[in-house]
Design a protein around this motif. Structure first.
Motif, PDB file in Angstrom:
ATOM      1  N   ALA A 198      10.555  65.084  24.974  1.00 52.27           N
ATOM      2  CA  ALA A 198       9.333  65.194  24.202  1.00 52.27           C
ATOM      3  C   ALA A 198       9.222  63.809  23.386  1.00 52.27           C
ATOM      4  O   ALA A 198       8.044  63.312  23.336  1.00 52.27           O
ATOM      5  CB  ALA A 198       9.472  66.629  23.362  1.00 52.27           C
ATOM      6  N   ILE A 199      10.568  63.420  23.061  1.00 54.94           N
ATOM      7  CA  ILE A 199      10.468  62.266  22.495  1.00 54.94           C
ATOM      8  C   ILE A 199       9.665  60.945  22.944  1.00 54.94           C
ATOM      9  O   ILE A 199       8.806  60.220  22.619  1.00 54.94           O
ATOM     10  CB  ILE A 199      11.817  61.945  21.947  1.00 54.94           C
ATOM     11  N   VAL A 200       9.959  61.028  24.295  1.00 53.96           N
ATOM     12  CA  VAL A 200       9.754  59.920  25.536  1.00 53.96           C
ATOM     13  C   VAL A 200       8.060  60.238  25.279  1.00 53.96           C
ATOM     14  O   VAL A 200       7.484  58.999  25.252  1.00 53.96           O
ATOM     15  CB  VAL A 200      10.530  59.797  26.511  1.00 53.96           C
ATOM     16  N   ARG A 201       7.590  61.330  25.796  1.00 56.61           N
ATOM     17  CA  ARG A 201       6.220  61.488  25.799  1.00 56.61           C
ATOM     18  C   ARG A 201       5.548  61.164  24.447  1.00 56.61           C
ATOM     19  O   ARG A 201       4.252  60.506  24.623  1.00 56.61           O
ATOM     20  CB  ARG A 201       5.953  62.986  26.250  1.00 56.61           C
ATOM     21  N   PHE A 205      10.357  51.867  17.866  1.00 56.55           N
ATOM     22  CA  PHE A 205       9.708  53.282  17.920  1.00 56.55           C
ATOM     23  C   PHE A 205      10.602  53.866  17.006  1.00 56.55           C
ATOM     24  O   PHE A 205      11.574  53.813  16.830  1.00 56.55           O
ATOM     25  CB  PHE A 205       9.449  54.046  19.101  1.00 56.55           C
ATOM     26  N   GLU A 206       9.783  54.874  16.290  1.00 53.37           N
ATOM     27  CA  GLU A 206      10.366  55.609  15.372  1.00 53.37           C
ATOM     28  C   GLU A 206       9.508  56.993  15.440  1.00 53.37           C
ATOM     29  O   GLU A 206       8.361  57.012  15.726  1.00 53.37           O
ATOM     30  CB  GLU A 206      10.334  55.391  14.020  1.00 53.37           C
ATOM     31  N   VAL A 207      10.279  58.127  15.566  1.00 50.70           N
ATOM     32  CA  VAL A 207       9.742  59.533  15.543  1.00 50.70           C
ATOM     33  C   VAL A 207      10.134  60.241  14.244  1.00 50.70           C
ATOM     34  O   VAL A 207      11.369  60.388  14.149  1.00 50.70           O
ATOM     35  CB  VAL A 207      10.096  60.468  16.756  1.00 50.70           C
ATOM     36  N   VAL A 208       8.986  60.599  13.324  1.00 53.65           N
ATOM     37  CA  VAL A 208       9.733  61.165  11.887  1.00 53.65           C
ATOM     38  C   VAL A 208       8.946  62.580  12.130  1.00 53.65           C
ATOM     39  O   VAL A 208       7.950  63.163  12.570  1.00 53.65           O
ATOM     40  CB  VAL A 208       8.891  60.395  10.913  1.00 53.65           C
TER      41      VAL A 208
END
Length: 133
Positions: free
Chosen positions: A20-23, A82-85
């Motif tokens: 999911a992170i990659v998508r 990249f960053e996912v918060v």
């Protein structure tokens, strides 16, 4: 790019699946290059390296924000960060859930090897990289 963790984004343990992170990162990357008005980037920029550091769990229904920035453009490659918060959700505080880097190469249609970035694409990307060469 803001998304919601959907049921399909979770695994058997109840938190986000690593894919999911990659998508979400790929969606943020697509948004960045649409904003730069560079549709020619997509078919000519295969990944040659990707590093993902998972640092917190994300849960079904939680809002997440994925961002991608240009770190550096080289002669034939491009480095992205990249960053996912994960936003605060059900007793979980806001936290960086993942961060990392992506390296793509410029491989235009008909070429089997990396080629220099076209001048127009380089000119559009360089300001996004903070003016770094």
């Amino acid at each position: 790019m803001v998304r919601t963790v959907e049921w399909v984004d979770t695994d058997a343990s109840g938190h986000q699946h690593n894919s999911a992170i990659v998508r979400w990162v790929e969606a943020a990357e697509a948004k960045l290059f649409r904003e730069l008005e560079l549709p020619e980037y997509f078919p000519a920029a295969p990944r040659v390296q990707q590093t993902v550091n998972y640092t917190a769990k994300l849960w079904f229904g939680q809002q997440v924000t994925a961002t991608v920035t240009v770190q550096r453009i080289g002669r034939t490659s491009l480095n992205l960060a990249f960053e996912v918060v994960g936003h605060a959700h059900d007793h979980h505080p806001e936290a960086v859930a993942a961060h990392g880097t992506i390296v793509v190469a410029h491989v235009p249609a008909g070429s089997a090897t990396a080629q220099p970035w076209p001048d127009a694409l380089r000119a559009a990307i360089t300001p996004a990289a903070g003016g770094r060469p």
